[in-house]
Design an enzyme around this catalytic site. Structure first.
Site, mmCIF file in Angstrom:
data_model
loop_
_atom_site.group_PDB
_atom_site.id
_atom_site.type_symbol
_atom_site.label_atom_id
_atom_site.label_comp_id
_atom_site.label_asym_id
_atom_site.label_seq_id
_atom_site.Cartn_x
_atom_site.Cartn_y
_atom_site.Cartn_z
ATOM 1 N N SER A 1 -5.280 17.500 44.477
ATOM 2 C CA SER A 1 -6.036 18.723 44.752
ATOM 3 C C SER A 1 -6.316 19.501 43.469
ATOM 4 C CB SER A 1 -5.248 19.615 45.704
ATOM 5 O OG SER A 1 -4.808 18.881 46.823
HETATM 6 N N1 SAH Z 1 -0.714 16.918 47.916
HETATM 7 C C1 SAH Z 1 -1.351 15.859 47.149
HETATM 8 C C2 SAH Z 1 -2.803 15.640 47.508
HETATM 9 C C3 SAH Z 1 -2.931 15.108 48.870
HETATM 10 S S1 SAH Z 1 -4.375 14.182 49.249
HETATM 11 C C4 SAH Z 1 -1.194 16.066 45.665
HETATM 12 O O1 SAH Z 1 -0.576 17.056 45.255
HETATM 13 O O2 SAH Z 1 -1.632 15.200 44.909
HETATM 14 C C5 SAH Z 1 -3.966 13.918 50.957
HETATM 15 C C6 SAH Z 1 -2.895 12.873 51.194
HETATM 16 O O3 SAH Z 1 -2.624 12.887 52.584
HETATM 17 C C7 SAH Z 1 -3.330 11.461 50.839
HETATM 18 O O4 SAH Z 1 -2.457 10.915 49.903
HETATM 19 C C8 SAH Z 1 -3.257 10.720 52.181
HETATM 20 O O5 SAH Z 1 -2.775 9.400 52.064
HETATM 21 C C9 SAH Z 1 -2.273 11.574 52.952
HETATM 22 N N2 SAH Z 1 -2.362 11.443 54.402
HETATM 23 C C10 SAH Z 1 -3.459 11.434 55.201
HETATM 24 N N3 SAH Z 1 -3.098 11.314 56.496
HETATM 25 C C11 SAH Z 1 -1.744 11.271 56.526
HETATM 26 C C12 SAH Z 1 -0.759 11.138 57.568
HETATM 27 N N4 SAH Z 1 -1.087 11.046 58.847
HETATM 28 N N5 SAH Z 1 0.544 11.123 57.204
HETATM 29 C C13 SAH Z 1 0.917 11.210 55.915
HETATM 30 N N6 SAH Z 1 0.053 11.322 54.884
HETATM 31 C C14 SAH Z 1 -1.269 11.352 55.191
#
Ligand code: SAH
Length: 217
Positions: free
Chosen positions: A64
């Site tokens: 992000s």
């Molecule tokens: N917080 C992260 C950015 C997240 S991007 C950072 O600091 O870099 C969103 C993430 O959510 C992705 O890695 C994706 O794989 C994860 N995601 C999406 N659906 C999900 C689910 N149902 N359970 C766990 N993770 C999930």
């Protein structure tokens, strides 16, 4: 210019961008000064780690934008004794920021590879109060519940029921909700004695919350 001065100037610009986007909580700013975002961005995009932009990471996901990380962390109002759950480990950057403010951080991602790589960075930085694991985070972490704070960094249509159930009374959850990739709003949910209170914070754009554990990595 010397390397040290370059680093200091880059750091000043990074913090300035956070402040100018409304990140003013001194504890959040201090945490974001301590944790080097460069450690969480690999390959060709590493050079842009200090810009206030989201960047691609493995598995087609994104790290992000720093100002959004700052605003979400600020909205979560974490206390030093809190047990926090993050859904969507991604690069691990957000979890690392939370680890500076909370007692214990659990972070879950549906991609094994992202969890493995984030764990490597946590170990390298000596962040010992984070537990990262692979699962469908929509179901939270029932064995560790309840949580004082929950942060979701992928967008769902509605707050997942299990996450609401795993929030302690008095707890706060911050998450993006929306029915499409383009129109999402960041909301803050506070659990009271008798129910949940919802507050809209701002519009945002996150990758979607996807069901199940990824089978392709
Ligand atoms: N917080 C992260 C950015 C997240 S991007 C950072 O600091 O870099 C969103 C993430 O959510 C992705 O890695 C994706 O794989 C994860 N995601 C999406 N659906 C999900 C689910 N149902 N359970 C766990 N993770 C999930």
């Amino acid at each position: 210019m010397s390397q040290g001065r370059d680093d200091a100037e880059r750091q000043m610009r990074f913090i300035y961008a956070l402040r100018s986007h409304g990140v003013t909580d001194p504890r959040v700013l201090a945490a974001m000064e301590r944790i080097d975002r460069g450690a969480f961005v690999r390959g060709v995009f590493a050079a842009r780690a200090y810009e206030d932009v989201p960047l691609p990471i493995a598995c087609g996901q994104t790290i992000s934008q720093p100002s959004v990380v700052g605003l979400m962390t600020q909205a979560l109002a974490v206390s030093p004794r809190d047990k926090v759950l993050e859904v969507g480990t991604g690069s691990g950057y957000q979890a690392a920021i939370l680890s500076q403010l909370a007692r214990r951080v659990y972070t879950v991602d549906r991609h094994r590879r992202l969890v493995r790589e984030a764990n490597e960075v946590f170990a390298a930085l000596g962040l010992t109060n984070i537990t990262a694991f692979t699962a469908d985070g929509s179901f939270g972490a029932p064995e560790q519940a309840p949580f004082d704070r929950i942060l979701v960094t992928a967008a769902a249509e509605d707050p997942p029921g299990p996450l609401l159930a795993q929030l302690r009374v008095g707890g706060i959850m911050v998450l993006p909700v929306g029915q499409s990739d383009t129109v999402q709003v960041l909301i803050k949910v506070t659990r009271g004695e008798t129910g949940f209170d919802y507050e809209e914070l701002r519009s945002v754009r996150f990758v979607p919350l996807v069901e199940g554990i990824a089978q392709d990595d």
